[in-house]
Design a protein around this motif. Structure first.
Motif: not given
Length: 205
Positions: A110-123
């Motif tokens: 969730e923190n490092t996968f390049e396929g997701r942008s920072q805005y797509q990551r879920s705290p």
């Protein structure tokens, strides 16, 4: 036999440790499942390591399946009780250790996968998975208690699985102070690291 895997995977490490403890010969074939040209799907349709290619070419995958097969190959250094409640208990500790890793790896992705942008990551998702890691560590510590090993006086599969989980957390999540919170887990890990099977398989980037 050929073991398909990587030097960073804790699941591959668990198999390598079992191989060493059982004194089984094999060849480690490195595979990066995240590489664009990976051929892992031709060996494991789930696209994961470890995979074990046995003599004759048949393949088995999933670390829990592989280590059970390996333990049955040789009577040397029996790691899993044959039947009954003791067997179920050891396999449950293995499942817990693997589950802690599953959750921690989801956090890392969730923190490092390049396929997701920072805005797509879920705290919220990260917090949910990290709670599993912390509850799992607490449970592992409570279950070990003052014993030398989970099964008593000799290390077995439960200790190997927990040791690999602790080693990977130290490698990828050094901010988790499991040694400070759970000194008995630290002592277990230190004892395991004195064994060549663990010392020779430490995760490296």
């Amino acid at each position: 036999m050929k073991l398909i895997g990587s030097t960073t995977s804790p699941y591959v490490r668990k198999v390598r440790v079992v191989m060493a403890e059982k004194k089984l010969d094999y060849t480690l074939v490195l595979e990066n499942v995240w590489a664009p040209d990976t051929g892992i799907a031709t060996i494991n349709p789930l696209g994961k390591v470890p995979c074990l290619i046995m003599e004759g070419g048949d393949t088995i995958f999933d670390s829990r399946v592989i280590v059970e097969y390996l333990d049955a190959l040789s009577p040397v250094g029996k790691l899993i009780p044959s039947t009954g409640r003791e067997r179920a208990e050891i396999k449950t500790w293995e499942a817990l250790a693997d589950g802690v890793l599953d959750a921690a790896i989801l956090v890392r992705l969730e923190n490092t996968f390049e396929g997701r942008s920072q805005y797509q990551r879920s705290p919220a998702w990260i917090e949910r998975q990290m709670s599993k890691v912390h509850v799992g560590l607490h449970t592992m510590s409570k279950g070990l208690g003052d014993k030398a090993y989970y099964g008593g006086i000799h290390p077995g599969l439960a200790d190997i699985a927990v040791g690999c989980a602790l080693g990977w957390l130290a490698f990828r999540f050094p901010e988790i102070d499991w040694r400070g919170q759970y000194p008995n887990l630290g002592r277990l890990h230190d004892k395991l690291m004195q064994r060549p099977s663990f010392a020779d398989t430490q995760p490296v980037a």
